[in-house]
Design a protein around this motif. Structure first.
Motif, short mmCIF file in Angstrom:
data_model
loop_
_atom_site.label_atom_id
_atom_site.label_comp_id
_atom_site.label_asym_id
_atom_site.label_seq_id
_atom_site.Cartn_x
_atom_site.Cartn_y
_atom_site.Cartn_z
N ARG A 132 2.37 -19.44 -7.32
CA ARG A 132 2.61 -19.14 -8.74
C ARG A 132 3.98 -19.66 -9.17
NH1 ARG A 132 -1.81 -16.40 -9.50
NH2 ARG A 132 -2.41 -14.54 -8.39
N SER A 135 3.76 -23.40 -9.40
CA SER A 135 3.08 -23.80 -10.62
C SER A 135 4.00 -23.68 -11.83
CB SER A 135 1.82 -22.96 -10.82
OG SER A 135 1.10 -23.40 -11.95
N GLN A 164 0.27 -29.20 -9.23
CA GLN A 164 -0.15 -28.03 -10.00
C GLN A 164 -1.62 -27.70 -9.73
OE1 GLN A 164 0.37 -28.31 -14.29
NE2 GLN A 164 1.45 -26.37 -14.19
N CYS A 167 -1.71 -26.04 -6.43
CA CYS A 167 -1.26 -24.64 -6.54
C CYS A 167 -2.39 -23.76 -7.06
CB CYS A 167 -0.06 -24.54 -7.47
SG CYS A 167 1.45 -25.24 -6.79
N ALA A 168 -3.08 -24.25 -8.07
CA ALA A 168 -4.19 -23.47 -8.66
C ALA A 168 -5.28 -23.24 -7.61
CB ALA A 168 -4.75 -24.19 -9.88
N ARG A 172 -6.45 -19.67 -6.07
CA ARG A 172 -7.85 -19.28 -6.14
C ARG A 172 -8.36 -18.89 -4.75
NH1 ARG A 172 -9.07 -22.52 -9.71
NH2 ARG A 172 -9.22 -24.41 -8.48
#
Length: 184
Positions: A132, A135, A164, A167-168, A172
């Motif tokens: 987080r 990101s 990014q 990171c997502a 997840r």
């Protein structure tokens, strides 16, 4: 002019006698805050040290590169934000993300709008599993890229967007694993 090596530094022989009087400084390591190291400022030696650091980085010798980028900063090298940023890149390549994060802090303090420093910060945070925060660092860098283009080439922008997305995906996956644990 003859070049001599004194205390691990290459110096012109005319300055050799002066350089002998200076106590041997230690090379910065990944855990050393280079902003607290003290060398006699020498822009010529700083430029030569930066060139050696760049060559070491390109050759894959990241330990030497990190040490030499730190030394170039301590010698009063130009663009200290870039020296710290390059040091962060070398440290990240070594997997020393805590030290890389500290180097990016120094780079951002020296030049808050330097996009590459924010990118290197995101890489270090990603390496630490702080997705987080990584990101968020990407968001900051992308905003700077759009605003100023200060070190924010199209390549850096693409790297930011790719990081990014990584990171997502990592967030997840972590959320799914946490949900699995709760269901068991």
């Amino acid at each position: 002019m003859e070049i001599r090596e004194i205390n691990g530094d290459k110096v012109p022989s005319a300055r050799a006698s002066q350089a002998k009087q200076i106590s041997a400084p230690r090379l910065p390591t990944e855990a050393t805050d280079v902003s607290r190291m003290h060398y006699v400022p020498d822009p010529v030696l700083a430029a030569a040290t930066k060139a050696e650091a760049t060559a070491a980085f390109k050759a894959g010798d990241f330990t030497t590169a990190a040490q030499l980028f730190g030394r170039a900063f301590c010698l009063g090298g130009e663009e200290p934000h870039a020296l710290h940023c390059n040091r962060a890149a070398a440290l990240s390549q070594l997997g020393k993300y805590d030290a890389a994060l500290e180097a990016t802090r120094l780079a951002i303090n020296a030049e808050p709008a330097f996009v590459k420093a924010h990118y290197r910060k995101a890489v270090a945070l990603h390496g630490l599993g702080r997705w987080r925060d990584a990101s968020t660092a990407c968001d900051e860098a992308i905003a700077l890229t759009a605003k100023e283009h200060n070190g924010g080439s199209a390549t850096v922008l693409a790297q930011l967007k790719s990081l990014q997305l990584g990171c997502a995906e990592a967030m997840r996956t972590a959320d799914e694993q946490a949900a699995q644990v709760l269901l068991e």
